[in-house]
Scaffold this active site. Structure first.
Site, short mmCIF file in Angstrom:
data_model
loop_
_atom_site.label_atom_id
_atom_site.label_comp_id
_atom_site.label_asym_id
_atom_site.label_seq_id
_atom_site.Cartn_x
_atom_site.Cartn_y
_atom_site.Cartn_z
N ARG A 22 0.83 -1.21 0.00
CA ARG A 22 0.00 0.00 0.00
C ARG A 22 0.87 1.27 0.00
O ARG A 22 0.59 2.23 -0.73
CB ARG A 22 -0.91 -0.02 1.24
N LYS A 46 3.60 24.99 -5.19
CA LYS A 46 2.35 24.42 -4.65
C LYS A 46 2.42 22.89 -4.66
O LYS A 46 1.55 22.21 -5.24
CB LYS A 46 1.16 24.94 -5.45
N LYS A 58 6.72 40.00 -5.52
CA LYS A 58 5.26 40.01 -5.70
C LYS A 58 4.69 41.33 -5.20
O LYS A 58 5.40 42.19 -4.68
CB LYS A 58 4.64 38.83 -4.96
N ASP A 83 0.23 38.78 -14.22
CA ASP A 83 -0.80 38.30 -13.31
C ASP A 83 -2.16 38.83 -13.76
O ASP A 83 -2.42 40.03 -13.73
CB ASP A 83 -0.47 38.79 -11.89
#
Lengths: 286, 286, 286, 286, 286, 286
Positions: E98, E132, E164, E215
């Protein structure tokens, strides 16, 4: 004083093995905002040890738990004595309960057994632990031995020199083994030698061993050895020491009796946790 | 089969606490290329457990150590039996000796004590462990209990439902507590309840608890409870079980007796390591 | 001999901090099945230390790396000497190179500096390390000191007793401090005291301190102290020891000179890794 | 800002290796409720670095220690300057002292040596570290270099492309190696190449390398190379840079000089901890 | 190539959370000496990734497991393809199954989704990952993206400069933010800026940003921006990219499209393990 | 409630892989004493899970971060909802942002997908997870399933008995396999068996399996099986369950439907962090 890093690692292992699947019983039956007060209570006479890790077990489960220690470590208490009061979310009390008790019961067990040996020694000889500790518990159990009134032997394999039969066999004799060890060891270390016979004892004394451990000597030879070593080296007795035997030989003049059973065979002290609701007006303990 | 990650972490903690200062005694007296053969020998009758971690202790110290297991785990052996043969650099044998023995002595102690309880139960009732294990040793001690012929209770706090007095108190009764737990618990879990009285027993049976633990019942009530629960729920007896008491109650018809002492108070089995030079022609053990 | 658990943890930290982002340069330019042979070469005279962890760095990156040690630890070699041969996938050689070198350069730096102090001492006094080691490197650097011909002081804070001014101030005097320490310390520990004046020295001798460390004594007082302590206690000199000062005072009769700089300020030894293709017929090193 | 996880792991390793055997000297001589105030004092001129981990060492030993930083990191201070005030249980101060100092002395040593190189560069060229850091100290030592006024090179092996001779040899030339690396590397990475000759320099410029490192160029070739690369690529000089050499070449027009010695050979800064009783009215430092 | 230390730690966490309670089903039904052969089989088309950790899962459970990789990572295979053959004790195969599948299914899922985006981009623009990633899986998932034909963005927060809106807001404008970052950043880093408007784009180009991320630009503005930046800076497009949108915009001339979904929302690839007895003559896969 | 030890280890791995190189962008552009307020905002409808580890991510980076949870776990919220407010040093907010979001997006993704399956089941059958969890996330994802309204299957391989085809094949039939498992398993475990045919179902019922999992049964056989098992065993349906299929079969009378996709293929929930300056008067969210 905080836990040592390895003590925290051991506590983490213990919490993880018990808690990784959660606690569905409690989540099903007790509200998350339910607050409780718990008392850890001695169910039989014991010497307390392990207070620090007992507290950390609760704090690790929930930082809002508050643990108050009601008895000093090293103190002998009777059955029925409250040892700790713990306040916090009831769910947290129930999650940490078993792990916290498993630690304090074991460590108080060691302290309690040590106290019995110390009492048997009547102050005439040091009762000392060995390296036969529970793996991972070295520092905790050494403290428990001190709480019981005992003394510690070397902390680690390498923090003192202890020459045993295997070392002697590989070095062409006690005299050489002692000389080689003294040449290499830190100047802060005493040199201890384990001997099997009075002849070996004499060689060890001649080579100026600082400590001599008698291994399986007859009672007569033990007494002879102690006399011969007086003023020249410390004498340590070791090997399957019972309370009765310690009581018998305590007065013979040896400096140290080391007892493996203090840490490898101490039965757990009997302690239980009674949980009340918060704000509960606790009844007096008789 | 390899050690579990947490078992390796525990072994690492144990090696680290004993070895971080090296082993000057051995370095002073034994050459680095000296090879040895060691036998781990039972000094009293015991049931072996802990073979895997015993072996890994030596491998962790020196990958060139070779450990041969001479006796199966779970086997009862007499004093004098050779349990393991270890071959490797003599320095490595001496470095790992104490840690390896500390593990196998403790785990064989658990297996040996379990066997005594199992014998007392004469096959009429399961002897089962509890969560009162040495912190960090859960998986190792559960295996030791199986090696002794015993059975395991739930692995963790969360791997089964066990409703105790605190849960009942917080849930407006046994019936509700069982219902709430059944609603939340994985469908793979049985529901166990601890009861104090025959009246609670009846409620638990009515609520279809799968397992009922009797807490401090009198002998008469215990026997009544077993009769009432027959065919409806499993009965588990718990609380300060001695060998004598188990022998007495084994035949009453309960399904399980759980014994905390198996893991919290088992004395260490007596095992020692005898080191010979490599190639040594070992004498027969009588 | 394997690395100690904490040495493996340190190696893991080191590999992780250098390698977690991979090695795109190498992946872009060198085929995954390209095999190489590398030699670690001394670029200046040095005493080798750190062979074990140097090898493990390569093994940890790729189990197929083979490391052959060409020079014994503790051996003084000239610039140009090949220290290790490493065979394996070229990508692995390049990944492990920096970490492996960072370890062996630092540890050989410690061994090399120690050797200089040992040479300055001309065999008339022990050169000894302190607890001023690189955090995490205690066991590795203590070994490096031994490889350089030096000796180790206590391994840890707790493996010997060393009474300093703060302890004395808090205990109502040297005499009491020594008595209290002797009462509590393991019987395997010697008792060392740091003294500031000849008056304190006399108190320490009277209290039968085993070792006395002279702190900032004038040359004249140092010589007086050594004479007074002869046969009664070991004398350790400490504090900002340069090679020149050690050469000057080595013959005065002290037992130990401890030098923090061995571990806190040793410059790295200069070692580089030269990578060839596998099967490469290496040219003779002049 | 908290320590990074790996910095905490390193601190734990360091505390563990020094403290696992306890501190019997202090327990014997100083009461558990004795409070103290300590000052960390520069014993010679230094640039401070390592404040965060210095503080955490005390907090890790006892959460009740309070550390006040008296000097900013990166600030050059004279001998005698108080760097930190630490208040807490005296036993805790003595337990954490050595580990805390070992960190801050090493890191301030790096910052101090970096400042010397930065001063030698007179603001005409960046002084930059390398990956030759103490294993496990990468993030701490990179911060120390910044505190000393230096700059960081790539953090890890994989966080930039640096093509060396081995990569070139395995790729059929500089041109191809640069092309292959650019094709694979993250678009956030610049491409750096190490060259041995002016001919290689020309190839690297033609292939539009972003940064070129000159390896063992003669002074004349170095100056030629800088002129040729102007406006086309950054030039980095590397290899056995002394303070004198940096002073000499700083004005030639290179962009970066990278210096391994900043981290692999910086002597520890001299800092000591003076402990007073709590509430003690500290005398003015001259 | 071995696992990175943090990958081994993740594997250990995974094995521990699944296996710490043992595997009683298998112990009850399969003999300890029963040997088996297993095939990991793709149940739908996929691109393989995760081979190394798949293998280590079996080796970690039992060193006697042998894993043969039948398909290269990065290869697109059809349903029914055998990916791995694993031979070993059947109990070990079932214990590791598993965990091994959970890793390889997730990582192949990432590679497979990446391949779809790469195909949509038709080779006209780089498909690139983001930070991410699944916590703990950074290095594994970045490799999976490469196996799928994609490219990596910066490895860590600190391995490149990406300015940013929050940074801009705190710095009095894009121009200053870029200047400040360039002044501090390693010379190996490119400077990337995220812009909201064409006006910001112009400022960023003027300040010589190396990379500009657009963006939420409209299609028209995106195209304008790409034209303006040509030859001056790389253009990266980001934000909720679907396969359809990538196909649409791939030809507009941007350099990079970064897609968070590659790692945060890739469905697991469907892979199952079929276990046969050892020596089993496996039928041909159609 | 604190994180479990293994959850803290996972968080540490995640912080380390993102932060070990620092955050030069932020250090270059934002002052160290700049304070900020951030809101985590749902960008699409979702069910919240992962609040605890989201908060710990910020606390781990800087103990001065304060996280306020604005929505309960398990609550379905619309796009635009503020989930958390975080106050602290702006540098810390930016360092922890990505890791904190990566956790809460993944876990809320699991909870949100679970809710969809639960809605499809219309309360007529339990929706249950499997062991197909993200490695290292077992406890976190099991909680997320509960937050979504689903139920948990066994926590670990060993916390229940589940007999599959491989076990049956190795045991001479279902009947024996069940008998063997019951003999060995803790009395707290139910026995589950996976069956392929109605004939196997009958054997399993006869052997008194507690739970029966139907594997790839036709719709007709599924319905037959459910009828036959009624009152004798729980029926669990498994294997590639889509929302549509669950809606179809929910009313057939099975007890449990287990869905691997809940944890192995849930897309991340869309959550972003908006950072404002401290003291900022946040605009109302529409």
């Amino acid at each position: 004083m905080a836990l040592l890093p390895q003590e925290r690692q051991l506590l983490d292992l213990a919490l993880q093995e018990d808690l990784s699947g959660g606690d569905l019983t409690t989540e099903a039956t007790i509200a998350s905002d339910h607050m409780g007060t718990a008392f850890a209570i001695a169910k039989s006479a014991l010497v307390l040890s392990g207070a620090e890790i007992f507290s950390h077990a609760f704090h690790s489960v929930d930082a809002f738990c508050r643990v108050e220690q009601l008895v000093d470590e090293g103190q002998l208490v009777l059955a029925g004595t409250r040892l700790f009061q713990v306040d916090g979310p009831t769910r947290a009390l129930l999650r940490a309960e078993r792990t916290a008790l498993n630690f304090v019961q074991r460590l108080s067990g060691v302290a309690t057994l040590t106290r019995k040996f110390v009492d048997a020694a009547q102050g005439r000889v040091r009762i000392c632990d060995t390296r036969k500790t529970t793996p991972g518990f070295r520092s905790l159990e050494r403290a428990a031995v001190r709480h019981g009134g005992g003394y510690n032997h070397r902390d680690q394999l390498g923090s003192a020199v202890l020459i045993k039969d295997n070392h002697i066999a590989a070095s062409a004799g006690i005299t050489q083994a002692i000389a080689q060890a003294r040449k290499l060891a830190p100047h802060t270390c005493r040199i201890e030698v384990e001997v099997d016979t009075l002849a070996q004892l004499d060689l060890a004394l001649e080579a100026q061993a600082d400590i001599i451990m008698l291994d399986n000597f007859s009672d007569a030879d033990t007494q002879t050895a102690i006399l011969r070593a007086r003023g020249k080296a410390l004498i340590e007795l070791s090997g399957n020491m019972s309370l009765e035997r310690v009581a018998l030989i305590a007065s013979w003049g040896a400096d140290v009796i080391s007892v493996g059973a203090l840490t490898h065979s101490a039965p757990a002290a009997d302690i239980s946790l009674e949980i009340h609701e918060a704000g509960f007006d606790a009844p007096p303990v008789p």
